[in-house]
Design a protein around this motif. Structure first.
Motif, PDB file in Angstrom:
ATOM      1  N   GLU A  71       0.901  -1.221   0.027  1.00  0.00           N
ATOM      2  CA  GLU A  71       0.016  -0.031   0.054  1.00  0.00           C
ATOM      3  C   GLU A  71       0.861   1.285   0.054  1.00  0.00           C
ATOM      4  O   GLU A  71       0.673   2.164  -0.702  1.00  0.00           O
ATOM      5  N   GLU A  72       1.999   1.078   0.660  1.00  0.00           N
ATOM      6  CA  GLU A  72       2.880   2.324   0.968  1.00  0.00           C
ATOM      7  C   GLU A  72       3.582   2.880  -0.680  1.00  0.00           C
ATOM      8  O   GLU A  72       3.745   3.801  -1.141  1.00  0.00           O
ATOM      9  N   GLY A  73       3.846   1.409  -1.118  1.00  0.00           N
ATOM     10  CA  GLY A  73       4.314   1.598  -2.568  1.00  0.00           C
ATOM     11  C   GLY A  73       5.738   1.755  -3.005  1.00  0.00           C
ATOM     12  O   GLY A  73       6.361   1.442  -3.999  1.00  0.00           O
ATOM     13  N   LYS A  74       6.691   1.983  -1.877  1.00  0.00           N
ATOM     14  CA  LYS A  74       8.100   2.038  -2.090  1.00  0.00           C
ATOM     15  C   LYS A  74       8.609   0.863  -2.632  1.00  0.00           C
ATOM     16  O   LYS A  74       9.685   1.008  -3.616  1.00  0.00           O
ATOM     17  N   VAL A  75       8.186  -0.356  -2.317  1.00  0.00           N
ATOM     18  CA  VAL A  75       8.714  -1.568  -2.559  1.00  0.00           C
ATOM     19  C   VAL A  75       8.634  -1.733  -4.398  1.00  0.00           C
ATOM     20  O   VAL A  75       9.319  -2.739  -4.705  1.00  0.00           O
ATOM     21  N   LEU A  76       7.579  -1.088  -4.777  1.00  0.00           N
ATOM     22  CA  LEU A  76       7.375  -1.405  -6.342  1.00  0.00           C
ATOM     23  C   LEU A  76       8.510  -0.681  -7.099  1.00  0.00           C
ATOM     24  O   LEU A  76       8.457  -1.266  -8.286  1.00  0.00           O
ATOM     25  N   TYR A  77       9.531   0.097  -6.494  1.00  0.00           N
ATOM     26  CA  TYR A  77      10.303   0.770  -7.355  1.00  0.00           C
ATOM     27  C   TYR A  77      11.837   0.239  -7.037  1.00  0.00           C
ATOM     28  O   TYR A  77      12.834   0.837  -7.582  1.00  0.00           O
ATOM     29  N   VAL A  78      12.055  -0.774  -6.511  1.00  0.00           N
ATOM     30  CA  VAL A  78      13.245  -1.490  -6.033  1.00  0.00           C
ATOM     31  C   VAL A  78      13.478  -2.923  -6.596  1.00  0.00           C
ATOM     32  O   VAL A  78      12.288  -3.652  -6.564  1.00  0.00           O
ATOM     33  N   ALA A  79      14.693  -3.252  -6.885  1.00  0.00           N
ATOM     34  CA  ALA A  79      14.874  -4.667  -7.300  1.00  0.00           C
ATOM     35  C   ALA A  79      14.316  -5.784  -6.233  1.00  0.00           C
ATOM     36  O   ALA A  79      14.564  -5.456  -5.247  1.00  0.00           O
ATOM     37  N   GLY A  80      13.523  -6.608  -7.051  1.00  0.00           N
ATOM     38  CA  GLY A  80      13.059  -7.773  -5.944  1.00  0.00           C
ATOM     39  C   GLY A  80      12.125  -7.222  -4.873  1.00  0.00           C
ATOM     40  O   GLY A  80      11.684  -7.996  -4.016  1.00  0.00           O
ATOM     41  N   ALA A  81      11.426  -5.941  -4.964  1.00  0.00           N
ATOM     42  CA  ALA A  81      10.642  -5.485  -4.097  1.00  0.00           C
ATOM     43  C   ALA A  81      11.006  -5.549  -2.783  1.00  0.00           C
ATOM     44  O   ALA A  81      10.608  -5.947  -1.599  1.00  0.00           O
ATOM     45  N   LEU A  82      12.515  -5.252  -2.466  1.00  0.00           N
ATOM     46  CA  LEU A  82      13.213  -5.778  -1.292  1.00  0.00           C
ATOM     47  C   LEU A  82      13.991  -4.602  -0.675  1.00  0.00           C
ATOM     48  O   LEU A  82      14.552  -3.909  -1.278  1.00  0.00           O
ATOM     49  N   ILE A  83      13.478  -4.240   0.298  1.00  0.00           N
ATOM     50  CA  ILE A  83      14.080  -3.029   1.155  1.00  0.00           C
ATOM     51  C   ILE A  83      14.232  -3.332   2.634  1.00  0.00           C
ATOM     52  O   ILE A  83      13.427  -3.208   3.376  1.00  0.00           O
ATOM     53  N   ILE A  84      15.563  -4.041   2.765  1.00  0.00           N
ATOM     54  CA  ILE A  84      15.709  -4.549   4.208  1.00  0.00           C
ATOM     55  C   ILE A  84      15.583  -3.446   5.290  1.00  0.00           C
ATOM     56  O   ILE A  84      15.536  -3.838   6.544  1.00  0.00           O
ATOM     57  N   GLU A  85      16.011  -2.305   4.878  1.00  0.00           N
ATOM     58  CA  GLU A  85      16.222  -1.192   6.018  1.00  0.00           C
ATOM     59  C   GLU A  85      14.939  -0.401   6.350  1.00  0.00           C
ATOM     60  O   GLU A  85      14.996   0.201   7.072  1.00  0.00           O
ATOM     61  N   HIS A  86      13.814  -0.802   5.523  1.00  0.00           N
ATOM     62  CA  HIS A  86      12.725  -0.330   5.838  1.00  0.00           C
ATOM     63  C   HIS A  86      12.028  -0.707   7.123  1.00  0.00           C
ATOM     64  O   HIS A  86      12.131  -1.821   7.696  1.00  0.00           O
ATOM     65  N   PRO A  87      11.539   0.325   7.694  1.00  0.00           N
ATOM     66  CA  PRO A  87      10.963   0.107   9.341  1.00  0.00           C
ATOM     67  C   PRO A  87      10.097  -1.061   9.411  1.00  0.00           C
ATOM     68  O   PRO A  87      10.188  -1.876  10.349  1.00  0.00           O
ATOM     69  N   LEU A  88       9.439  -1.304   8.534  1.00  0.00           N
ATOM     70  CA  LEU A  88       8.377  -2.407   8.645  1.00  0.00           C
ATOM     71  C   LEU A  88       9.255  -3.622   8.275  1.00  0.00           C
ATOM     72  O   LEU A  88       8.490  -4.760   8.815  1.00  0.00           O
ATOM     73  N   VAL A  89      10.118  -3.665   7.602  1.00  0.00           N
ATOM     74  CA  VAL A  89      10.851  -5.217   7.156  1.00  0.00           C
ATOM     75  C   VAL A  89      12.221  -5.554   8.211  1.00  0.00           C
ATOM     76  O   VAL A  89      12.114  -6.619   8.471  1.00  0.00           O
ATOM     77  N   LEU A  90      12.489  -4.225   8.704  1.00  0.00           N
ATOM     78  CA  LEU A  90      13.579  -4.679   9.712  1.00  0.00           C
ATOM     79  C   LEU A  90      13.467  -5.707  10.740  1.00  0.00           C
ATOM     80  O   LEU A  90      14.329  -6.420  10.889  1.00  0.00           O
ATOM     81  N   PRO A  91      12.429  -5.778  11.444  1.00  0.00           N
ATOM     82  CA  PRO A  91      12.074  -6.772  12.545  1.00  0.00           C
ATOM     83  C   PRO A  91      12.270  -7.994  12.137  1.00  0.00           C
ATOM     84  O   PRO A  91      12.182  -9.088  12.851  1.00  0.00           O
ATOM     85  N   TYR A  92      11.864  -8.251  10.863  1.00  0.00           N
ATOM     86  CA  TYR A  92      11.676  -9.763  10.186  1.00  0.00           C
ATOM     87  C   TYR A  92      13.131  -9.946   9.479  1.00  0.00           C
ATOM     88  O   TYR A  92      12.986 -11.143   8.912  1.00  0.00           O
ATOM     89  N   VAL A  93      14.233  -9.360   9.489  1.00  0.00           N
ATOM     90  CA  VAL A  93      15.252  -9.718   9.063  1.00  0.00           C
ATOM     91  C   VAL A  93      16.125 -10.433   9.960  1.00  0.00           C
ATOM     92  O   VAL A  93      16.563  -9.876  11.084  1.00  0.00           O
ATOM     93  N   LYS A  94      16.294 -11.830   9.782  1.00  0.00           N
ATOM     94  CA  LYS A  94      17.018 -12.590  10.672  1.00  0.00           C
ATOM     95  C   LYS A  94      18.427 -12.339  10.753  1.00  0.00           C
ATOM     96  O   LYS A  94      19.220 -12.307  11.713  1.00  0.00           O
ATOM     97  N   GLN A  95      19.084 -12.511   9.310  1.00  0.00           N
ATOM     98  CA  GLN A  95      20.531 -12.283   9.480  1.00  0.00           C
ATOM     99  C   GLN A  95      20.958 -11.789   8.039  1.00  0.00           C
ATOM    100  O   GLN A  95      20.381 -12.086   6.836  1.00  0.00           O
ATOM    101  N   VAL A  96      21.837 -10.885   7.886  1.00  0.00           N
ATOM    102  CA  VAL A  96      22.498 -10.401   6.818  1.00  0.00           C
ATOM    103  C   VAL A  96      23.992 -10.634   6.835  1.00  0.00           C
ATOM    104  O   VAL A  96      24.818 -10.343   7.469  1.00  0.00           O
ATOM    105  N   VAL A  97      24.348 -11.348   5.868  1.00  0.00           N
ATOM    106  CA  VAL A  97      25.682 -11.871   5.577  1.00  0.00           C
ATOM    107  C   VAL A  97      26.164 -11.037   4.467  1.00  0.00           C
ATOM    108  O   VAL A  97      26.137 -11.333   3.232  1.00  0.00           O
ATOM    109  N   GLY A  98      27.006  -9.792   4.888  1.00  0.00           N
ATOM    110  CA  GLY A  98      27.390  -8.904   3.993  1.00  0.00           C
ATOM    111  C   GLY A  98      27.076  -7.487   4.642  1.00  0.00           C
ATOM    112  O   GLY A  98      26.610  -7.554   5.764  1.00  0.00           O
ATOM    113  N   THR A  99      26.877  -6.477   3.998  1.00  0.00           N
ATOM    114  CA  THR A  99      26.602  -5.137   4.317  1.00  0.00           C
ATOM    115  C   THR A  99      25.233  -4.620   3.845  1.00  0.00           C
ATOM    116  O   THR A  99      24.922  -4.849   2.737  1.00  0.00           O
TER     117      THR A  99
END
Length: 205
Positions: free
Chosen positions: A156-184
């Motif tokens: 509904e917010e729409g930002k994910v429509l403009y990024v590769a794979g609809a993936l924004i890991i730093e997004h406040p809504l997504v961040l709590p569900y990121v288990k692990q990032v191997v890299g930066t």
């Protein structure tokens, strides 16, 4: 040459807000130019080859624009052009920007409880002497289960429509569900800082 130095100019060949933010964090002043290329017209089997080919196509398009401008090459200091591209890889398949809301939803549902990778390229061209170097960087991302309500809110917010794979890991809504990032995170956002810094230095030698 220190960041922010007036001994060289930087052009960021991208309209990405995230890349702009990262380059500001790195302490650089820069101009922005964008390339109008047909990204779908460039296909490669491996994601690493694809992101490099896309960055090269963007750089070439911007260079031809620069060459048409009157004062091209008149500056005493070198100009560095930074082009970049990022794709998401999920279960061996390359994902670019989603075509619509439904595809974005499908992408994010796939990440829930699973994992994805990003492959980002950086290509630095010294406009004055033609030197060009590029490399790619890969990051693995693992997710907890993402609730449907969160996915609905993201769509509904729409930002994910403009990024590769609809993936924004730093997004406040997504961040709590990121288990692990191997890299930066900066690499996931589209401009790996360490790699960009290295290529800038090499282009100024």
């Amino acid at each position: 040459m220190e960041p922010g130095s007036s001994l060289f100019k930087i052009i960021l060949g991208s309209s990405s807000v995230a890349r702009r933010k990262i380059l500001v964090e790195m302490g650089y002043d820069f101009a922005i130019m964008t390339a109008d290329i047909d990204e779908k017209g460039i296909r490669k089997e491996k994601p690493e080859e694809l992101v490099m080919a896309l960055a090269e196509a963007k750089a070439d398009a911007i260079l031809s624009k620069l060459q048409k401008s009157e004062n091209h090459g008149m500056d005493a200091e070198p100009t560095l052009l930074i082009a970049a591209d990022t794709v998401v890889v999920y279960e061996g398949t390359v994902r670019e920007k989603p075509l619509n809301m439904e595809e974005a939803r499908q992408f994010i549902q796939g990440y829930s409880g699973g994992h994805a990778a990003t492959v980002s390229s950086v290509l630095v061209t010294n406009v004055k002497n033609g030197f060009r170097r590029g490399e790619w960087d890969k990051v693995e991302i693992y997710f907890h289960d993402i609730p449907d309500q969160v996915i609905d809110d993201l769509i509904e917010e729409g930002k994910v429509l403009y990024v590769a794979g609809a993936l924004i890991i730093e997004h406040p809504l997504v961040l709590p569900y990121v288990k692990q990032v191997v890299g930066t995170t900066d690499s996931v956002m589209g401009l790996p800082k360490a790699l960009t810094e290295k290529l800038i230095k090499e282009a100024l030698l």
